[in-house]
Enzyme design. Structure first.
Site, short mmCIF file in Angstrom:
data_model
loop_
_atom_site.label_atom_id
_atom_site.label_comp_id
_atom_site.label_asym_id
_atom_site.label_seq_id
_atom_site.Cartn_x
_atom_site.Cartn_y
_atom_site.Cartn_z
N TYR A 21 7.32 -9.49 7.84
CA TYR A 21 6.96 -8.14 7.92
C TYR A 21 7.61 -7.61 9.27
O TYR A 21 7.31 -8.35 10.16
CB TYR A 21 5.62 -7.83 7.69
CG TYR A 21 5.08 -7.92 6.28
CD1 TYR A 21 5.03 -6.67 5.53
CD2 TYR A 21 4.79 -9.11 5.52
CE1 TYR A 21 4.60 -6.48 4.25
CE2 TYR A 21 4.28 -9.02 4.32
CZ TYR A 21 4.32 -7.92 3.68
OH TYR A 21 3.95 -7.92 2.28
N ASP B 113 0.95 -1.26 -0.05
CA ASP B 113 -0.05 0.01 0.02
C ASP B 113 0.86 1.31 -0.01
O ASP B 113 1.88 1.33 0.48
CB ASP B 113 -0.90 -0.04 1.09
CG ASP B 113 -1.94 -1.10 1.31
OD1 ASP B 113 -2.28 -1.53 0.21
OD2 ASP B 113 -2.72 -1.30 2.24
#
Length: 223
Positions: free
Chosen positions: A92, A34
């Site tokens: 992540y 994103d």
């Protein structure tokens, strides 16, 4: 990451850089990120004429891409290699900063509230294993299968920062940011472990808020 009409994206910028070197190839990437999300080790693939030397290509591309994108390494792969579908595991990290500074505002998420690491670790542990994460996917996600496996989670402090790490076989759009927001609400005693399990097992949709993108980093991809 993904190329979009009339918008500056990583994919579009990479393809423009390649075209300046007379390489006309679509850039495939390991996953979309994103706007505002970072990647420490994103993996891409593209086709090049056989006469290009890897070291020279690396040098020339980094000249063009500097300072916003940096290519660490170039390797030869099989023609059927796909950086997205051949990935075995991804990790992540999400970085929380208790102190605000305009110099790091784009790279960490300002979070001045008290951190209970033990509570956060316990909440993250509930997410480990194979689950249907439909209620932890961004609205509008166009996928046929919401089942993902989270192998490992952790939360720790580094200097003044709090780092949340999540490792799995793959992630849905917004999944990490939804998880982080939920876990931080548990940290603030706004939600409970029971709430997390209710949403995880799709008994009840409790929260669909996304943590800010600027603290999120794609850390590593395994093949």
């Amino acid at each position: 990451m993904q190329k979009q009409p009339d918008k500056i994206t990583v994919q579009g910028t990479l393809e423009q850089a390649l075209e300046k070197l007379n390489i006309y190839s679509e850039v495939l990437h390991a996953g979309r990120t994103d706007r505002g999300v970072h990647a420490l080790n994103q993996v891409i693939s593209f086709k090049t004429p056989s006469f290009w030397n890897k070291e020279k290509l690396l040098k020339e591309l980094n000249k063009i891409l500097h300072p916003n994108i940096h290519i660490k390494k170039i390797d030869n792969v099989d023609n059927d290699f796909n950086p997205r579908f051949d990935a075995k595991k991804r990790s992540y990290r999400y970085i929380l900063n208790p102190y605000f500074s305009p110099f790091n505002a784009d790279y960490t998420t300002y979070y001045p509230k008290k951190i209970n690491l033990k509570l956060i670790k316990k909440a993250l542990k509930l997410l480990e294993g194979q689950h249907d994460f439909e209620y932890f996917a961004k609205t509008g996600s166009n996928v046929n299968n919401y089942i993902r496996t989270i192998y490992k989670t952790n939360a720790y402090t580094y200097k003044n920062l709090t780092i949340i790490k999540i490792e799995g076989n793959g992630f849905l759009r917004g999944q990490i940011r939804l998880i982080v927001d939920f876990v931080l609400k548990i940290n603030e005693n706004k939600l409970t472990f029971n709430d997390l399990e209710s949403q995880l097992y799709k008994k009840r949709l409790i929260s669909k808020h996304l943590a800010p993108p600027n603290g999120l980093y794609l850390e590593r991809i395994w093949y």
